[in-house]
Design a protein around this motif. Structure first.
Motif, PDB file in Angstrom:
ATOM      1  N   SER A 100     -12.514  10.237   2.999  1.00  0.00           N
ATOM      2  CA  SER A 100     -11.244  10.924   2.757  1.00  0.00           C
ATOM      3  C   SER A 100     -11.465  12.387   2.384  1.00  0.00           C
ATOM      4  CB  SER A 100     -10.475  10.222   1.633  1.00  0.00           C
ATOM      5  OG  SER A 100     -11.119  10.436   0.393  1.00  0.00           O
ATOM      6  N   SER A 108      -4.318   9.955   3.324  1.00  0.00           N
ATOM      7  CA  SER A 108      -4.528   8.968   2.267  1.00  0.00           C
ATOM      8  C   SER A 108      -5.695   9.391   1.397  1.00  0.00           C
ATOM      9  CB  SER A 108      -4.794   7.593   2.888  1.00  0.00           C
ATOM     10  OG  SER A 108      -5.001   6.628   1.883  1.00  0.00           O
ATOM     11  N   GLN A 114      -8.633   0.204   6.238  1.00  0.00           N
ATOM     12  CA  GLN A 114      -7.307   0.824   6.291  1.00  0.00           C
ATOM     13  C   GLN A 114      -6.998   1.373   7.676  1.00  0.00           C
ATOM     14  OE1 GLN A 114      -6.206   3.308   2.974  1.00  0.00           O
ATOM     15  NE2 GLN A 114      -5.050   4.696   4.277  1.00  0.00           N
ATOM     16  N   LYS A 161       0.868  -1.181   0.000  1.00  0.00           N
ATOM     17  CA  LYS A 161       0.000   0.000   0.000  1.00  0.00           C
ATOM     18  C   LYS A 161       0.903   1.229   0.000  1.00  0.00           C
ATOM     19  CE  LYS A 161      -3.683  -2.529   0.378  1.00  0.00           C
ATOM     20  NZ  LYS A 161      -4.681  -2.642  -0.708  1.00  0.00           N
ATOM     21  N   TYR A 178       1.078   4.482   0.865  1.00  0.00           N
ATOM     22  CA  TYR A 178       1.313   5.573   1.809  1.00  0.00           C
ATOM     23  C   TYR A 178       2.486   5.371   2.760  1.00  0.00           C
ATOM     24  CZ  TYR A 178      -1.459   2.728   5.067  1.00  0.00           C
ATOM     25  OH  TYR A 178      -1.930   1.711   5.847  1.00  0.00           O
ATOM     26  N   PRO A 233      -9.050   6.243   1.771  1.00  0.00           N
ATOM     27  CA  PRO A 233      -9.026   5.220   2.809  1.00  0.00           C
ATOM     28  C   PRO A 233     -10.374   4.526   2.958  1.00  0.00           C
ATOM     29  CG  PRO A 233      -9.201   7.389   3.807  1.00  0.00           C
ATOM     30  CD  PRO A 233      -9.074   7.600   2.323  1.00  0.00           C
TER      31      PRO A 233
END
Length: 604
Positions: free
Chosen positions: A267, A338, A345, A199, A201, A341
């Motif tokens: 988000s 992010s 997550q 992932k 990030y 998300p």
């Protein structure tokens, strides 16, 4: 009441709480564990859901040496899923890194549901290992660490239900933290690289390592990420990697790997999309329709949050409670920055919550620890209010509760990490101003990069509502449109699978296998639109089926092992592909032979 008597009653109350606290905590942990088993583990054990199947399909493609050029093609991957026995479920590898399928390769020898069950067991083990490591490193009681971890109820539930990858990411981030605090920089950087390959990030921890001057960890993370990219390139090939790096990754960073206008998304990317970007069908009434305003304001929002964090980070490393808070602060920032998300997550917030609460407890700031615990509880388990409302109003930003809880968490760190006036090391004027200048330069550079990235994508997108067809078919995706005399025909991704539609109506009764409708993945038609060849997918492979609109087919025709049909203008030739491990060969047949030979065709 006398002072002595009041003190005595207070001591008695504290003694009662202390004596019964382990029992209460054990009961709560047991209740939360049963809830996770009931709502997450057992349903995930019995059924397939969206996410695990995506990883499994690509892992099996890798193991069986398929050509992987089209793993980001929705329809191609759906065809492969049906061939692998994953029926009646929409699949897609959109936005996922090629590397993220590699952990599932050892399970790809098993049927998909059995593989998911093994993955659930592995995730339970990874969660237990993460809790044990956090307890050992922070010095917090194991029972309390389990309590904190299991309070991430919704993220854990969806992780097990969907067979997601984020518990593995959590374990890697926990190991990176443990190695960071024990001064094993290279191992810490390698763990970050592996997490970033799964992932994206975590790769931004390189910025954290640079601020802390942890150069071994910094270069280990960069080198490890480069090695993971090279491994992905070697396994998946140049085409898949090019598609990911130049098409998937830029859109993922903007929160557009899927529908970015879904009101339920939590988000900041989804919020700014809804506020400023017009889309006739998905976001018809933004607050202000301005691509430029979006391109400037969304990166500015990210820059403001990053400023809050970077100005509070200590610029040197010491393995103490302050370092635990710095690491946790940066991880919280990454989670809430992010671009897209999902609920699962937020399971990685466990890796921030445990060190934070342990550090605050160790420094006798119990009220702060309790306050943070409730912020963490809210961040994991609240969502967005009024998710079905498409109209955007001035109060819309207030509905994104999870987002504002994340901001509150960052402000909480801002307050507790404020350097005291008596700390001479942090009051050194030259070093403070030098650090502030560096932070300003970094933030300004990141903001400019964000503005350029967003504007370069949006400036050429022209949305003309009067030139757009809006069809009430509830489709997630429409493709391969063909304009015929009898109307527009296209392939639609519907909630129950792919269907060939004319307007918003089925062209014919769907074929069935095992009691459920079979997917129709492609088609071709003559100019009148009455003579169709439709690709119907099944576990035995795709086949082309002949339909005649308005009349029964005098000689029902079917061509096995065939996909992507194309009919010549005069109807004298039908071309299609036959595929072997992702590599196609071109075949042709005269469809007029269908009637002449009683439906038996011999393609060449």
């Amino acid at each position: 009441m006398p002072v002595a008597q009041a003190n005595s009653m207070s001591s008695l109350r504290d003694s009662w709480i202390t004596s019964y606290q382990p029992v209460i905590e054990t009961c709560v942990v047991t209740l939360l564990a049963v809830l996770l088993l009931w709502k997450g583990v057992l349903p995930g054990w019995r059924t397939l859901n969206t996410d695990f199947s995506n990883y499994y399909i690509v892992a099996r493609l890798i193991r069986e040496h398929y050509c992987l050029d089209r793993i980001y093609d929705w329809i191609w991957l759906q065809r492969i899923a049906i061939r692998f026995g994953i029926n009646h479920q929409l699949v897609g590898f959109l936005g996922l890194t090629p590397f993220s399928s590699l952990p599932i390769i050892p399970l790809s020898w098993l049927p998909v549901l059995e593989a998911k069950r093994v993955w659930i067991v592995c995730n339970l083990a990874l969660l237990a290992i993460s809790v044990q490591l956090l307890s050992k490193t922070t010095g917090l009681n194991l029972r309390r660490v389990w309590l904190i971890a299991l309070c991430a109820a919704i993220p854990l539930r969806t992780s097990f239900l969907f067979g997601q990858m984020h518990i593995l990411v959590l374990a890697l981030l926990v190991m990176a933290y443990v190695c960071h605090m024990s001064n094993r920089q290279i191992t810490s950087g390698c763990c970050i690289a592996l997490a970033a390959a799964l992932k994206i990030y975590p790769i931004f921890f390189c910025l954290y390592f640079a601020v802390k001057r942890r150069w071994k960890a910094f270069f280990a993370a960069l080198l490890g990420t480069a090695l993971c990219l090279f491994l992905s390139y070697t396994i998946t090939g140049p085409t898949a990697m090019k598609l990911y790096l130049f098409q998937q990754l830029p859109r993922t960073l903007q929160g557009e790997s899927n529908n970015p206008f879904i009101p339920a998304l939590t988000s900041s990317s989804a919020l700014f999309h809804r506020l400023f970007l017009f889309e006739p069908e998905l976001n018809p009434r933004p607050l202000v329709s301005s691509s430029l305003l979006y391109a400037v304001s969304y990166p500015l929002w990210q820059a403001i949050l990053a400023t809050i964090v970077l100005l509070r980070l200590r610029t040197n490393f010491r393995a103490d409670e302050r370092e635990a808070l710095d690491w946790s602060l940066f991880l919280v920032l990454l989670v809430f920055l992010s671009s897209a998300p999902a609920s699962y997550q937020f399971v990685v917030l466990i890796a921030a919550a445990v060190p934070t609460i342990a550090a605050l407890t160790a420094t006798q700031r119990k009220r702060a620890a309790i306050s943070f615990f409730f912020l963490y509880l809210a961040a994991c388990n609240v969502g967005t209010l009024n998710p079905r409302q498409l109209a955007v109003a001035p109060i819309t930003p207030l509905l994104y509760l999870k987002l504002w809880v994340g901001v509150a968490m960052l402000l909480f760190y801002w307050v507790i990490l404020k350097p005291p006036a008596t700390d001479k090391a942090l009051q050194d004027t030259n070093s403070f101003h030098t650090s502030r200048f560096k932070v300003a330069a970094i933030i300004f550079s990141l903001w400019l990069i964000g503005v350029y990235s967003a504007w370069s994508h949006l400036r050429d997108i022209k949305v003309a509502n009067n030139e757009r067809l809006t069809i009430p078919d509830n489709a997630y995706l429409r493709g391969r449109p063909l304009n015929t005399d009898s109307g527009l025909i296209y392939v639609a991704m519907l909630p129950d699978g792919y269907r060939v539609l004319r307007g918003n109506a089925l062209f014919s009764d769907a074929h069935h296998e095992g009691g459920a409708a079979m997917d129709e993945l492609s088609f071709t038609a003559n100019s009148s639109g009455k003579d169709l060849w439709v690709e119907v997918a099944s576990r035995g492979g795709s086949r082309l089926v002949h339909f005649i609109s308005g009349a029964p087919d005098p000689a029902p025709c079917s061509i096995g092992d065939a996909e992507y049909p194309m009919l010549s203008v005069d109807g004298s030739a039908l071309a299609f592909l036959r595929e072997d491990h992702g590599r196609g060969s071109l075949w042709m047949v005269d469809p007029r032979d269908c009637a002449a030979h009683g439906g038996n065709l011999s393609p060449m």
